[in-house]
Design a protein around this motif. Sequence first.
Motif, PDB file in Angstrom:
ATOM      1  N   THR A  60       0.810  -1.225   0.000  1.00 45.46           N
ATOM      2  CA  THR A  60       0.000   0.000   0.000  1.00 45.46           C
ATOM      3  C   THR A  60       0.839   1.270   0.000  1.00 45.46           C
ATOM      4  OG1 THR A  60      -0.110  -0.026   2.416  1.00 45.46           O
ATOM      5  CG2 THR A  60      -1.887  -1.145   1.217  1.00 45.46           C
ATOM      6  N   CYS A  61       2.143   1.142   0.233  1.00 46.03           N
ATOM      7  CA  CYS A  61       3.019   2.314   0.348  1.00 46.03           C
ATOM      8  C   CYS A  61       4.157   2.213  -0.662  1.00 46.03           C
ATOM      9  CB  CYS A  61       3.583   2.413   1.762  1.00 46.03           C
ATOM     10  SG  CYS A  61       4.820   3.727   1.993  1.00 46.03           S
ATOM     11  N   PHE A  83       8.520   0.241   8.790  1.00 49.18           N
ATOM     12  CA  PHE A  83       7.358  -0.248   8.044  1.00 49.18           C
ATOM     13  C   PHE A  83       7.086  -1.722   8.332  1.00 49.18           C
ATOM     14  CE2 PHE A  83       8.166   3.313   4.841  1.00 49.18           C
ATOM     15  CZ  PHE A  83       7.173   4.104   5.394  1.00 49.18           C
ATOM     16  N   VAL A  88       3.247  -2.276   7.392  1.00 48.89           N
ATOM     17  CA  VAL A  88       2.927  -1.530   6.177  1.00 48.89           C
ATOM     18  C   VAL A  88       3.628  -2.214   5.009  1.00 48.89           C
ATOM     19  CG1 VAL A  88       3.141   0.675   4.969  1.00 48.89           C
ATOM     20  CG2 VAL A  88       2.684   0.643   7.436  1.00 48.89           C
ATOM     21  N   THR A  90       5.261  -2.442   1.500  1.00 41.94           N
ATOM     22  CA  THR A  90       5.926  -1.409   0.700  1.00 41.94           C
ATOM     23  C   THR A  90       6.492  -1.955  -0.604  1.00 41.94           C
ATOM     24  OG1 THR A  90       8.031  -1.780   1.854  1.00 41.94           O
ATOM     25  CG2 THR A  90       6.591  -0.073   2.740  1.00 41.94           C
ATOM     26  N   TYR A 247       4.011   9.150  10.096  1.00 41.45           N
ATOM     27  CA  TYR A 247       3.355   8.354   9.056  1.00 41.45           C
ATOM     28  C   TYR A 247       1.874   8.149   9.368  1.00 41.45           C
ATOM     29  CZ  TYR A 247       2.398   4.684   5.684  1.00 41.45           C
ATOM     30  OH  TYR A 247       1.852   3.953   4.651  1.00 41.45           O
ATOM     31  N   TYR A 256      -1.598   0.905  13.411  1.00 42.55           N
ATOM     32  CA  TYR A 256      -0.448  -0.001  13.441  1.00 42.55           C
ATOM     33  C   TYR A 256      -0.420  -0.785  14.753  1.00 42.55           C
ATOM     34  CZ  TYR A 256       2.084   3.811  15.960  1.00 42.55           C
ATOM     35  OH  TYR A 256       2.480   4.802  16.830  1.00 42.55           O
TER      36      TYR A 256
END
Length: 605
Positions: A60-61, A83, A88, A90, A247, A256
């Motif tokens: 998603t990043c 991340f 997250v 990446t 973030y 998170y």
Amino acid sequence: MKAFPFKGMLVIWGIFMLMGAVLFAERSGIHYEGSKSQSAYLSENQIVTEKEAVKELKKTCLVIMDSQQEDSQLAWEQFERIFQDMKVGTDVADLKTDTLPNLDSYETVVVLMSDLEPLKEGIIEISNWVKSGGSAMFAMALQKDTYASLIEQKLGIISSGYENSFVDSIYFDSDFLIGGGKSYAITDGFDSARQVELSEKAQVYAWAKELGGIPLIWENAYGDGKFVVDNFGLYEKAVRGFYAASYSLLTDIGVYPVINGSAFYLDDFPSPVPNGDGTYVKRDYGTSIQEFYSNIWWPDMLNLASQYGLKYTGVMIENYEDKTDGEITKQTDNERFQYFGNMVLHQGGELGYHGYNHQPLCLGDTDYGDVLPYKTWKNEKAMESAMSELMRFGKKMFPGTQMSVYVPPSNVLSEQGRKMLAQKFPQIKTIASNYFAGECAYTQEFEVADDGIVEQPRIISGAILDDYMQMAAVSELNMHFVNSHFMHPDDLLDEDRGAKLGWEKLKNRLEEYMDWLYDSAPELRNLTGSELSGAIERYGALTYEKNVTDKSVELKLNHFYDEAYLMLRFNDGIPGKVTGGELEHVTGNLYLLHAVNDEVTIEKK
């Protein structure tokens, strides 16, 4: 009925009688057996390591960096772990070799470049994407050049200088992150922040030195989207939490996973009477080292535990001899170990292993140089014999007590020693060492290793917390929502660790830290070492899927076992009724979610 006038006195008398009975039992060597509570650890077949879990993440990043820029590489080293821990997913575009992919495939973009020249027209592409509803974060202090000028106004900058400004402390807005509302000193500050003046529309969250100083963290709305800018120019482990908080500003609802745990370790405890200079003990108390620890230090530590609800994890050392040839000398002074160890257990704490002696598990290929005054072990058999003796002694002293945590002496552990623990001593389920690198230090992340042992780093130590440790402490509250501290009883005998100040001042310093910690994070759970490891296992495995609508936030938690904790930042909307968990307000628009189900719904007001 008339109240009995001496009832209160009888209660007090009864308490003292109970304390006397407990102390008599311990002095007599009567063993304490804790309640047969369920292990905090997950079973072996339940464990999913973080490395395995993040492979499932949707990307998603988009991270944009340039490996030709040294500071870009340094930043990515930290953000890669940030991340991973925030779960997250990446993709990385390294402009040394890659071109920008289609930004519409991503929820967020993070630019890890101070020199934007390699982006060229990509700067306009990012701007247009944000204007259409995207969210981008410029996480590095930008250089003043033509390419930065193309985007400055969109970032909320109305004027900027060519020179960077000196930053020796950061002041955080109290509503932005845990522990905010004060300034934190930066060790070895330098000219790291770009001189900027911002539009009134920009929302600033951190400043250099004090409220109203040079802006260091801010957000600026642009079209239907948002930019977030970090302008403090530090790229190291001790500030990861500040980037995590930044973030979390990007999307409508920032989410998170966190650990949620606080552990206080007592290294070398129980142990023989510590060796050292008792000058300051005699100066302040006129007593011996042994009497000081029994009658002053330990009662004070118990009072702190009672005041703040702490659960100490004491890690035992059998003797202070320096023999490393495999010849074992068994400890015969059992009473001291049983007395202090049983008191730790009665207090609700836990016991673990530190060493047969204080020689780290290292062989002859380790060179301590002038750094540490230790010997290496003759061979692996000698190391194994020493660990076997420590475990025999622990079982004799505290039968029926499960001990699973190992703390390396001086936080030093060789690769061979680490391998031996995993292969020969399956009862060791946790290694608790250092979060930060140091000479000879065994450095860790919060994770489960491939062999199933929980790596549980300690972040800060001692009673005198220097600027670096205070910065690290507030950062980790915002990164992992965790505190991990250790101290040694013989800190009071070492001038380098504050002995000259005296125990009263050191105790006050420790109390000041605990006041700050629990005032900043009253939701933080006090845990033993093994309980914190269980929390790390659950946190490491957890990933989530998020669905945000006008009316609610829906979370689907993957690898959920029995409970989980997540930080949620409501950048849009106010949380209402929660199904599948409980939501506690932390600060500003930041909340701590305690999930008790793998599906959680939070209504929006």
